[in-house]
Design a protein around this motif. Structure first.
Motif, PDB file in Angstrom:
ATOM      1  N   UNK A 213       0.555  -1.121   0.101  1.00  0.00           N
ATOM      2  CA  UNK A 213      -0.150  -0.310  -0.036  1.00  0.00           C
ATOM      3  C   UNK A 213       0.726   1.324   0.179  1.00  0.00           C
ATOM      4  N   UNK A 214       0.112   2.556  -0.009  1.00  0.00           N
ATOM      5  CA  UNK A 214       1.066   3.868  -0.137  1.00  0.00           C
ATOM      6  C   UNK A 214       1.358   3.612   0.952  1.00  0.00           C
ATOM      7  N   UNK A 215       0.744   3.618   2.302  1.00  0.00           N
ATOM      8  CA  UNK A 215       0.747   3.622   3.172  1.00  0.00           C
ATOM      9  C   UNK A 215       1.966   2.682   3.608  1.00  0.00           C
ATOM     10  N   UNK A 216       2.292   1.691   3.231  1.00  0.00           N
ATOM     11  CA  UNK A 216       3.967   0.461   3.213  1.00  0.00           C
ATOM     12  C   UNK A 216       4.979   1.555   2.386  1.00  0.00           C
ATOM     13  N   UNK A 243       9.844  20.581 -11.263  1.00  0.00           N
ATOM     14  CA  UNK A 243       8.885  19.714  -9.599  1.00  0.00           C
ATOM     15  C   UNK A 243       7.439  19.338  -9.563  1.00  0.00           C
ATOM     16  N   UNK A 244       7.046  18.636  -9.242  1.00  0.00           N
ATOM     17  CA  UNK A 244       5.824  18.284 -10.214  1.00  0.00           C
ATOM     18  C   UNK A 244       5.083  19.249  -8.227  1.00  0.00           C
ATOM     19  N   UNK A 245       3.427  19.705  -8.499  1.00  0.00           N
ATOM     20  CA  UNK A 245       3.013  20.164  -8.047  1.00  0.00           C
ATOM     21  C   UNK A 245       1.904  19.933  -7.815  1.00  0.00           C
ATOM     22  N   UNK A 246       1.324  19.065  -8.182  1.00  0.00           N
ATOM     23  CA  UNK A 246      -0.302  19.175  -8.916  1.00  0.00           C
ATOM     24  C   UNK A 246      -1.488  19.145  -7.196  1.00  0.00           C
ATOM     25  N   UNK A 247      -2.496  18.982  -7.189  1.00  0.00           N
ATOM     26  CA  UNK A 247      -3.308  19.444  -6.159  1.00  0.00           C
ATOM     27  C   UNK A 247      -3.818  18.092  -6.331  1.00  0.00           C
ATOM     28  N   UNK A 248      -4.147  17.351  -4.851  1.00  0.00           N
ATOM     29  CA  UNK A 248      -4.373  15.771  -4.951  1.00  0.00           C
ATOM     30  C   UNK A 248      -4.784  15.717  -3.898  1.00  0.00           C
ATOM     31  N   UNK A 253      -4.300   9.254  -3.906  1.00  0.00           N
ATOM     32  CA  UNK A 253      -2.946   8.792  -4.129  1.00  0.00           C
ATOM     33  C   UNK A 253      -2.687   7.056  -3.823  1.00  0.00           C
ATOM     34  N   UNK A 254      -3.546   6.972  -3.187  1.00  0.00           N
ATOM     35  CA  UNK A 254      -3.455   6.030  -2.012  1.00  0.00           C
ATOM     36  C   UNK A 254      -4.102   4.760  -3.400  1.00  0.00           C
ATOM     37  N   UNK A 255      -5.157   5.392  -4.371  1.00  0.00           N
ATOM     38  CA  UNK A 255      -6.005   4.424  -5.385  1.00  0.00           C
ATOM     39  C   UNK A 255      -5.046   4.146  -6.409  1.00  0.00           C
ATOM     40  N   UNK A 256      -4.129   5.227  -6.606  1.00  0.00           N
ATOM     41  CA  UNK A 256      -2.995   5.317  -7.760  1.00  0.00           C
ATOM     42  C   UNK A 256      -2.151   4.508  -7.249  1.00  0.00           C
ATOM     43  N   UNK A 257      -1.844   3.857  -5.857  1.00  0.00           N
ATOM     44  CA  UNK A 257      -0.519   3.515  -5.768  1.00  0.00           C
ATOM     45  C   UNK A 257      -1.148   1.975  -5.966  1.00  0.00           C
ATOM     46  N   UNK A 258      -2.084   1.738  -5.777  1.00  0.00           N
ATOM     47  CA  UNK A 258      -2.965   0.390  -5.809  1.00  0.00           C
ATOM     48  C   UNK A 258      -3.121  -0.386  -7.482  1.00  0.00           C
ATOM     49  N   UNK A 259      -3.226   1.297  -8.210  1.00  0.00           N
ATOM     50  CA  UNK A 259      -3.248   0.597  -9.808  1.00  0.00           C
ATOM     51  C   UNK A 259      -2.032   0.366 -10.403  1.00  0.00           C
ATOM     52  N   UNK A 260      -1.124   0.759 -10.037  1.00  0.00           N
ATOM     53  CA  UNK A 260       0.590   0.672 -10.389  1.00  0.00           C
ATOM     54  C   UNK A 260       1.093  -0.300  -9.639  1.00  0.00           C
ATOM     55  N   UNK A 261       1.036  -0.417  -8.746  1.00  0.00           N
ATOM     56  CA  UNK A 261       1.766  -1.579  -7.966  1.00  0.00           C
ATOM     57  C   UNK A 261       0.902  -3.179  -8.001  1.00  0.00           C
ATOM     58  N   UNK A 266       0.105   3.998 -15.588  1.00  0.00           N
ATOM     59  CA  UNK A 266      -0.671   5.553 -15.206  1.00  0.00           C
ATOM     60  C   UNK A 266      -0.681   6.230 -16.296  1.00  0.00           C
ATOM     61  N   UNK A 267      -2.028   6.694 -16.236  1.00  0.00           N
ATOM     62  CA  UNK A 267      -1.469   8.359 -17.339  1.00  0.00           C
ATOM     63  C   UNK A 267      -0.959   9.981 -17.105  1.00  0.00           C
ATOM     64  N   UNK A 268      -0.383  10.591 -17.422  1.00  0.00           N
ATOM     65  CA  UNK A 268      -0.003  11.467 -17.153  1.00  0.00           C
ATOM     66  C   UNK A 268      -0.526  12.606 -15.628  1.00  0.00           C
ATOM     67  N   UNK A 269      -1.582  12.257 -15.814  1.00  0.00           N
ATOM     68  CA  UNK A 269      -2.110  13.050 -14.613  1.00  0.00           C
ATOM     69  C   UNK A 269      -1.757  12.316 -12.963  1.00  0.00           C
ATOM     70  N   UNK A 270      -2.441  10.880 -13.121  1.00  0.00           N
ATOM     71  CA  UNK A 270      -1.841   9.849 -11.850  1.00  0.00           C
ATOM     72  C   UNK A 270      -0.594   9.917 -12.336  1.00  0.00           C
ATOM     73  N   UNK A 271       0.747  10.514 -12.962  1.00  0.00           N
ATOM     74  CA  UNK A 271       2.380   9.995 -12.499  1.00  0.00           C
ATOM     75  C   UNK A 271       2.232  11.083 -12.044  1.00  0.00           C
ATOM     76  N   UNK A 272       1.453  12.612 -11.503  1.00  0.00           N
ATOM     77  CA  UNK A 272       2.103  14.078 -11.843  1.00  0.00           C
ATOM     78  C   UNK A 272       1.161  14.218 -10.215  1.00  0.00           C
ATOM     79  N   UNK A 273       0.376  13.512  -9.939  1.00  0.00           N
ATOM     80  CA  UNK A 273      -0.271  14.023  -9.324  1.00  0.00           C
ATOM     81  C   UNK A 273       0.136  12.888  -7.426  1.00  0.00           C
ATOM     82  N   UNK A 274       0.921  11.699  -8.002  1.00  0.00           N
ATOM     83  CA  UNK A 274       1.964  10.421  -7.450  1.00  0.00           C
ATOM     84  C   UNK A 274       2.821  11.378  -6.944  1.00  0.00           C
ATOM     85  N   UNK A 275       3.790  12.145  -7.833  1.00  0.00           N
ATOM     86  CA  UNK A 275       5.094  12.353  -7.682  1.00  0.00           C
ATOM     87  C   UNK A 275       5.374  13.390  -7.064  1.00  0.00           C
TER      88      UNK A 275
END
Length: 474
Positions: A213-216, A243-248, A253-261, A266-275
Motif C-alpha cells: 500500500x501507499x502507507x507501506x 518539480x511536480x506540485x499538482x493538487x491531490x 494517491x492511495x488509489x493510484x498506488x494500488x493501480x501501479x502496484x 498510469x496516465x500522465x495526470x496520475x503520474x504527476x499527482x503521485x509524484x
C-alpha cells in the motif's frame, strides 16, 4: 602570454591577490558528487590514465562523437590506449569548449604536466601519467588528499546498503569524511509499471518490509531514510525535469498506488499527482531530520534511443530542457513553508534562461532562521564552465547575497574533477577583482578576501549539518 600560467583568468592585480592569498589553498567540501564510494573505501589504484580520466566521462564522449570518433572508442571495445589516443586527437579540436580548460587543468594538477595534449604528445603524457599512477599519492585517496578534500557526499539510492561508507568511516587511516546522499528518484519514477514494481521489490527487501500500500511505501522510505541518517547522511538530492506540485487527495494517491502496484500503467495526470504527493512526503522527512534538500532541475535525459539502448544511461545523450519551472516550484516550496516544514534547500537549474528566476525564487523563502537558508546552487552540468559560472554568480549577486553562497561542487564521477573548484575560485576572484579595479566595490583586499574565503569554504562548512574535524586555517 603563456597558456594556463599561474595567473590564468586573473586579469587584475586585485584578482591575483584574492586568489593566491585567500582562495588557492583552501580545502574542499564536496557536498555533491558522483564518485564511486567503493573506489574510495578500497583506495583503488588506477590501472592507467584511461581508467582514471576517460572511463565514464560522458563530457569527453560527447566531444569525441562530435569530432567524428566512432562509438567503439567511447563506450565500446577499443583498448584503453586506443580510447585515450582518440581523446588526444579530439582535444585540439575543442578550443573554446570548456573541456580544453578542464583537460589542461587536470593534467597540471595533480600530474604537474604543462604540455598541451594532442596527437604528438599523447604517448609521452600517457606514459608519464601512468608511471605516476603507480605511486600512493595517485591512488583514489591519494588524489583526494592532494586536492585538499575534507568531505565528500556521494549520490546513493535508498536501497543501497552503504557498506563502503561504513568501511571508510571505520578506517582510522582515512580522515576524509565519506558520507552518503539520499537520491530517491527511482521511488518517484512511476512511468513504467514493471520497472517501478521491480524497484519496489528491492526497496521492500532493503527495508525488510512488505510494500502493498501507499502507507507501506512511506514506511519503507522512512526506514531507509533513518538508516541513511544513522550512517551520516545529511543531504538529499533529486534530479527532476521539473518539480511536480499538482493538487491531490490522499484517497487519490492511495488509489493510484494500488493501480501501479497491481501492474497497471498510469496516465500522465496520475503520474504527476503521485509524484507531487511523494515528493512532498520526502521533503517532510528531510525537514524532520534537519537535512539539506537539493533539487537539480531541467535536464532532458536519454534523447537518443538507439545509442541509449547500446551505451545505457549517463553516456552523453542528455541535454538542456525548456520546461517552465517557476509556478510549480513556488507552489511546492510554498506548501512546505506554509506548514513551517521547509528544510534548507539548494536549487540548481540547467537552462541559463532560468538564472534570474531561480535567484529570485530562493529569495521568497528566506525566513531569517539561518543565513542563506534557500540557495541558488552553483552552475551545473552544461553550465559549469566560464560563461555559465559567471552568469550564475552575476544573477545571484544582483538578486540575492553572493556573500552567503555555499559555493562550488564537482558533480562528477572523476577523481580529477577537483580542478573545477580551482576554476570556480579563479573566476570568482576575477569577477571581484575587476569590480575592485573598476570602483564598483571597495578596493579593500581584507574585506573582499574574507568574502572569497566564505564562498569557497566557510559558508559550506557552516551551512551543512555535518561536523568537520578542525584543522589549521579553518
Amino acid at each position: 602570454m603563456t597558456f594556463m600560467h599561474d595567473d590564468f583568468l586573473l586579469d587584475t592585480a586585485q584578482a591575483r591577490k584574492l586568489y593566491h592569498d585567500f582562495a588557492k589553498d583552501l580545502p574542499i567540501i564536496d557536498y555533491h558528487c558522483h564518485l564511486p564510494p567503493d573506489r574510495i573505501a578500497n583506495n583503488t589504484r588506477f590501472r592507467n590514465l584511461h581508467d582514471l580520466w576517460l572511463a565514464g566521462d560522458h563530457y569527453k564522449w560527447r566531444a569525441m562523437r562530435a569530432n567524428g570518433i566512432d562509438e567503439r572508442y567511447c563506450t565500446g571495445d577499443a583498448s584503453d590506449w586506443e580510447k585515450f589516443e582518440q581523446w588526444a586527437a579530439t582535444v585540439p579540436r575543442s578550443l573554446r569548449n570548456p573541456l580544453y580548460h578542464w583537460t589542461h587543468l587536470e593534467l597540471k594538477r595533480p600530474f604537474g604536466i604543462g604540455r598541451l595534449l594532442n596527437p604528438d604528445t599523447a604517448r609521452s603524457i600517457w606514459d608519464e601519467c601512468n608511471e605516476k599512477l603507480a605511486a600512493p599519492a595517485f591512488s583514489a585517496r591519494g588524489l583526494l588528499r592532494q586536492a585538499k578534500v575534507r568531505l565528500i557526499c556521494t549520490t546513493d539510492d535508498p536501497v543501497d546498503d552503504l557498506a563502503h561508507h561504513r568501511k571508510a568511516a571505520l578506517d582510522p587511516d582515512f580522515t576524509i569524511a565519506l558520507l552518503p546522499t539520499w537520491r530517491p528518484d527511482r521511488a518517484l519514477d512511476v512511468e513504467n509499471a514493471a520497472a517501478y514494481n521491480a524497484y519496489l521489490d528491492r526497496l521492500a527487501e532493503a527495508s525488510a518490509t512488505h510494500i502493498g500500500s501507499y502507507e507501506d511505501l512511506l514506511s519503507a522510505l522512512r526506514q531507509r531514510h533513518d538508516y541513511f541518517h544513522a550512517n551520516g547522511c545529511r543531504l538529499s538530492d533529486h534530479g527532476l525535469e521539473t518539480v511536480p506540485a499538482d493538487d491531490y487527495t490522499e484517497t487519490e494517491i492511495r488509489s493510484i498506488f494500488t493501480r501501479i502496484r497491481g501492474g497497471s500503467e498510469l496516465d500522465t495526470i496520475a503520474v504527476d499527482k503521485f509524484r507531487s504527493a511523494l515528493l512532498h512526503e520526502l521533503a517532510l522527512l528531510d525537514h524532520e531530520q534537519g537535512w539539506v534538500q537539493q533539487f537539480h532541475i531541467g535536464a532532458l535525459r536519454d534523447n537518443n534511443p538507439r545509442l541509449y539502448r547500446s551505451a545505457g544511461p549517463n553516456s552523453g545523450f542528455d541535454s538542456i530542457g525548456d520546461h517552465n519551472h517557476a509556478r510549480p516550484l513556488a507552489k511546492f516550496l510554498g506548501r512546505l513553508d506554509d506548514a513551517d516544514r521547509l528544510a534548507k534547500t539548494i536549487l540548481y537549474n540547467l537552462n541559463p534562461r532560468d538564472n534570474e528566476m531561480m535567484a529570485a525564487m530562493v529569495g521568497n523563502f528566506q525566513d531569517g532562521s539561518t543565513p542563506g537558508k534557500t540557495q541558488f546552487g552553483s552552475a551545473w552540468w552544461f553550465l559549469d564552465q566560464m560563461d555559465g559560472m559567471t552568469r550564475q554568480l552575476e544573477a545571484l549577486s544582483q538578486l540575492g547575497l553572493l556573500s552567503r553562497f555555499v559555493g562550488m561542487v564537482t558533480d562528477s564521477r572523476s577523481f580529477l574533477s577537483y580542478s573545477r573548484h580551482e576554476y570556480f575560485r579563479r573566476l570568482l576572484c576575477r569577477i571581484l577583482g575587476r569590480d575592485m579595479a573598476g570602483g564598483l566595490i571597495p578596493d579593500d583586499i581584507g574585506m573582499v578576501g574574507a568574502m572569497v574565503r566564505d564562498i569557497c569554504f566557510n559558508n559550506a562548512r557552516d551551512y551543512f549539518p555535518f561536523k568537520l574535524t578542525a584543522v589549521e586555517g579553518d
